[in-house]
Write an enzyme that holds these catalytic residues in place. Structure first.
Site: not given
Length: 224
Positions: A145, A164-167
């Protein structure tokens, strides 16, 4: 060997995405065109950027900026590198607010720089983005990331989608009006429609995830 420019034509990316994805296009009209990231025009040093990324991890932008300022004052330089970080010992780094794990990560980065393991900006200009990721993730404290953020906000690579970025996942959920956030695997499949401008789609997904009717609040990032 191809040479990759820093940045891409955001108007072209905007038009491409608007044609390719009706649901995303509706949000794009609502939010308006996004500006060209400032980092594409700024001088860029990969080692310095990685060091700052390490210092910013798991902290608010304000707290991290304070610690970075202390480190810069202690080493007498705004350039974080093996030579400048060598001016300060571990005890002094801890006194600046740098955790033990981050101190170890900075030392590992400095050692790898000295050994020639960190690609220069010139070298990165002829490397595919996946090759850059694989070259940098062996550094302690640097994950995929972190490198993806560098690729997007500093190198301006056009086709990065941080799975994998939640946003990003939250933004995709809002675009599709889904009950649950997509898994990274599902997001990868969904993102095929956005190529070769997945970076610009990602910029919108972050904005969509954070969208409210009130004024936006700027957050300091390591890559700013």
């Amino acid at each position: 060997m191809p040479r990759f420019a820093r940045g891409f034509d955001v108007e072209q990316a905007h038009d491409w995405l608007a044609r390719r994805d009706r649901r995303l296009a509706a949000w794009m009209r609502r939010l308006g065109p996004l500006p060209t990231p400032e980092g594409w025009r700024k001088p860029f040093d990969p080692v310095d950027a990685l060091a700052r990324a390490i210092l910013f991890q798991q902290l608010s932008g304000k707290a991290a900026s304070t610690i970075v300022g202390r480190v810069e004052a202690a080493i007498g330089s705004t350039r974080l590198h093996a030579d400048t970080l060598g001016r300060i010992d571990d005890v002094a780094l801890r006194a600046c607010g740098v955790s033990g794990n981050k101190t170890l990560a900075l030392r590992d980065l400095a050692l790898r720089e000295a050994a020639g393991e960190i690609p220069s900006l010139r070298r990165m200009a002829v490397m595919e983005h996946e090759a850059i990721i694989q070259a940098l993730v062996p550094v302690r404290g640097i994950g995929r990331w972190t490198v993806e953020m560098m690729l997007m906000f500093r190198l301006g690579r056009p086709d990065i989608l941080p799975l994998d970025d939640l946003g990003i996942r939250k933004g995709a959920q809002r675009v599709d009006k889904a009950e649950l956030m997509p898994t990274p695997k599902a997001l990868a499949l969904r993102g095929e429609k956005w190529g070769p401008y997945r970076t610009y789609a990602s910029l919108y997904l972050w904005r969509i995830a954070d969208f409210t009717e009130g004024p936006a609040i700027k957050t300091n990032r390591s890559q700013d």
